[in-house]
Write a protein that holds these residues in place. Structure first.
Motif, short mmCIF file in Angstrom:
data_model
loop_
_atom_site.label_atom_id
_atom_site.label_comp_id
_atom_site.label_asym_id
_atom_site.label_seq_id
_atom_site.Cartn_x
_atom_site.Cartn_y
_atom_site.Cartn_z
N PHE A 181 -1.02 51.44 29.65
CA PHE A 181 -2.23 52.17 30.32
C PHE A 181 -2.46 51.28 30.95
O PHE A 181 -2.82 50.50 31.32
CB PHE A 181 -3.42 52.66 29.34
CG PHE A 181 -3.02 53.99 28.06
CD1 PHE A 181 -2.48 53.50 27.21
CD2 PHE A 181 -3.38 55.02 29.17
CE1 PHE A 181 -2.28 54.55 26.52
CE2 PHE A 181 -3.00 56.01 27.84
CZ PHE A 181 -1.93 55.84 26.43
N GLY A 182 -3.04 52.19 32.18
CA GLY A 182 -3.66 51.72 33.39
C GLY A 182 -5.26 52.50 33.75
O GLY A 182 -5.56 52.23 32.50
N PHE A 241 -1.88 64.37 26.78
CA PHE A 241 -0.45 64.59 27.60
C PHE A 241 -1.17 65.51 28.85
O PHE A 241 -1.23 66.59 27.79
CB PHE A 241 0.49 64.31 26.63
CG PHE A 241 2.10 65.00 27.18
CD1 PHE A 241 2.08 66.15 28.03
CD2 PHE A 241 2.92 63.39 28.09
CE1 PHE A 241 3.09 66.04 28.76
CE2 PHE A 241 4.00 63.33 27.80
CZ PHE A 241 4.43 65.13 29.13
N ARG A 252 9.98 60.96 35.19
CA ARG A 252 11.48 60.04 34.66
C ARG A 252 11.46 59.19 36.31
O ARG A 252 10.64 59.50 37.58
CB ARG A 252 12.48 60.15 34.54
CG ARG A 252 12.50 60.86 32.98
CD ARG A 252 13.68 60.29 32.07
NE ARG A 252 13.53 60.41 30.81
CZ ARG A 252 13.51 59.37 30.31
NH1 ARG A 252 13.05 58.58 30.90
NH2 ARG A 252 13.49 59.71 28.65
N VAL A 275 5.79 53.94 29.86
CA VAL A 275 6.80 54.27 28.22
C VAL A 275 7.16 51.76 28.74
O VAL A 275 7.99 51.83 29.54
CB VAL A 275 7.50 54.32 27.91
CG1 VAL A 275 8.34 54.91 26.85
CG2 VAL A 275 6.59 56.17 27.98
N TYR A 297 -2.11 61.01 31.01
CA TYR A 297 -3.11 61.68 30.50
C TYR A 297 -4.64 62.07 30.41
O TYR A 297 -5.22 61.07 31.42
CB TYR A 297 -3.47 60.56 28.75
CG TYR A 297 -2.15 60.14 28.03
CD1 TYR A 297 -1.29 59.70 28.70
CD2 TYR A 297 -1.80 60.82 26.76
CE1 TYR A 297 -0.02 59.28 27.56
CE2 TYR A 297 -1.16 60.82 25.83
CZ TYR A 297 0.24 59.66 26.21
OH TYR A 297 1.28 59.48 25.85
N PRO A 323 -6.60 60.33 23.72
CA PRO A 323 -5.92 60.99 25.28
C PRO A 323 -4.82 62.01 25.04
O PRO A 323 -3.94 62.11 24.14
CB PRO A 323 -5.22 59.46 25.67
CG PRO A 323 -5.59 58.59 25.24
CD PRO A 323 -6.37 59.94 24.16
N ILE A 332 4.04 58.25 32.35
CA ILE A 332 2.90 59.82 31.52
C ILE A 332 1.73 59.44 31.99
O ILE A 332 0.87 58.45 32.79
CB ILE A 332 2.49 59.68 29.71
CG1 ILE A 332 4.60 59.26 29.77
CG2 ILE A 332 2.07 61.44 29.65
CD1 ILE A 332 4.78 59.30 28.31
N ALA A 339 9.85 49.40 22.80
CA ALA A 339 10.32 51.00 21.43
C ALA A 339 8.80 51.72 21.55
O ALA A 339 8.00 51.56 20.96
CB ALA A 339 10.09 50.20 19.91
N GLN A 340 8.63 52.22 22.96
CA GLN A 340 7.67 53.16 22.76
C GLN A 340 6.44 53.13 23.22
O GLN A 340 5.49 54.09 23.79
CB GLN A 340 7.97 54.06 21.69
CG GLN A 340 9.53 54.85 22.35
CD GLN A 340 10.15 55.89 22.87
OE1 GLN A 340 9.28 57.19 23.06
NE2 GLN A 340 10.72 55.14 23.42
N LYS A 341 6.15 52.27 23.24
CA LYS A 341 4.59 51.35 23.53
C LYS A 341 3.98 52.11 24.74
O LYS A 341 4.76 52.01 25.92
CB LYS A 341 4.61 49.94 23.29
CG LYS A 341 5.10 49.66 23.80
CD LYS A 341 5.03 47.71 24.39
CE LYS A 341 4.63 46.63 24.95
NZ LYS A 341 4.42 45.76 24.67
N LEU A 342 2.97 52.25 25.19
CA LEU A 342 1.70 53.02 26.20
C LEU A 342 1.49 51.74 26.71
O LEU A 342 1.00 50.84 26.41
CB LEU A 342 1.92 53.90 26.08
CG LEU A 342 2.19 55.91 25.17
CD1 LEU A 342 1.28 56.98 25.13
CD2 LEU A 342 2.65 56.10 26.81
N PHE A 387 -5.74 58.13 32.92
CA PHE A 387 -4.79 57.65 32.54
C PHE A 387 -3.48 57.51 33.35
O PHE A 387 -2.91 58.32 32.63
CB PHE A 387 -5.23 56.78 30.83
CG PHE A 387 -6.41 56.63 30.84
CD1 PHE A 387 -7.14 57.42 30.24
CD2 PHE A 387 -6.54 55.05 31.34
CE1 PHE A 387 -8.64 57.04 29.70
CE2 PHE A 387 -8.26 54.36 30.66
CZ PHE A 387 -8.86 55.48 30.10
#
Lengths: 111, 117
Positions: free
Chosen positions: A101-102, A46, A51, A93, A36, A44, A34, A96-99, A89
């Motif tokens: 980030f770079g 979206f 995918r 994912v 952001y 942040p 994703i 359990a859906q945590k992000l 950013f």
């Protein structure tokens, strides 16, 4: 641990030009990415996602490209406007859906 | 449209004090996430809750704890504050339902800026 990161911390473009923001990831098993946008003092927001079974996805003025061979993501913003000024950013994912980030890239627009 | 609400927006504390940050998710969202963003840094995942149960845990210090209540709001409790805890703390919410095959978009709140002196 494996992480997502960005090549450049800052990017300056002329208003009306196209912007390209890059991101490298290291987890070859990553399935979902994703982009952001974070404006000053805000959380942040979206922008667009992609995918791992796709190599390109287009939105309104934005395009995300995914190159799984070299584990690289890019965000292209067409006809950059002053309102596009922000930190961008990429995020992966995991679990359990945590992000994850770079490092962000700060995009500034020159009039 | 209703968004994620965080309170307070700004908080100043002394070292070794405690702080409580609150997050009110978007109505009907049942999952909340906490992230910490240091100055000039990317957001780091701390912890998440789904239906009042911890669903994932990241780099959350032992001095911090969190919970989700029956009305789905969440609180992040921080004790023995250190200078390095100064950061923006974001809460995000998603839902309804625990994401399976598809991803439930996370909507971020405006953040709480914590300053530890």
């Amino acid at each position: 641990g494996e992480s997502v990161g960005l090549h450049l911390p800052t990017l300056s473009v002329q208003e009306g030009d196209n912007s390209i923001i890059n991101c490298a990831y290291s987890n070859s098993a990553s399935d979902y990415f994703i982009w952001y946008k974070q404006e000053s003092g805000k959380g942040p927001q979206f922008i667009i996602d992609i995918r791992s079974n796709m190599d390109k996805r287009q939105g309104q003025r934005v395009t995300v490209l995914l190159n799984k061979t070299v584990k690289h993501l890019s965000l292209q913003i067409a006809a950059t406007q002053p309102g596009d000024s922000a930190v961008y950013f990429c995020a992966e994912v995991q679990g359990a859906q945590k992000l994850v980030f770079g490092q962000g890239t700060r995009l500034t627009i020159n009039p | 449209a209703a968004g994620v609400i965080q309170s307070p927006r700004h908080l100043i504390k002394e070292k070794r004090e405690t702080a409580t940050l609150k997050c009110y998710p978007i109505p009907r969202h049942d999952t909340v996430y906490w992230y910490q963003q240091g100055p000039g840094q990317d957001p780091q995942f701390l912890i998440s809750f789904y239906e009042k149960m911890q669903s994932d845990k990241g780099s959350i210090p032992d001095r911090f704890s969190a919970q989700q209540f029956s009305d789905y709001h969440s609180e992040l409790n921080m004790s023995s504050l250190e200078l390095g805890d100064s950061a923006l703390y974001f809460c995000a919410s998603s839902g309804p339902g625990l994401a399976g095959v598809s991803y439930n978009e996370q909507f971020f709140g405006p953040g709480t800026r914590l300053t530890v002196l």
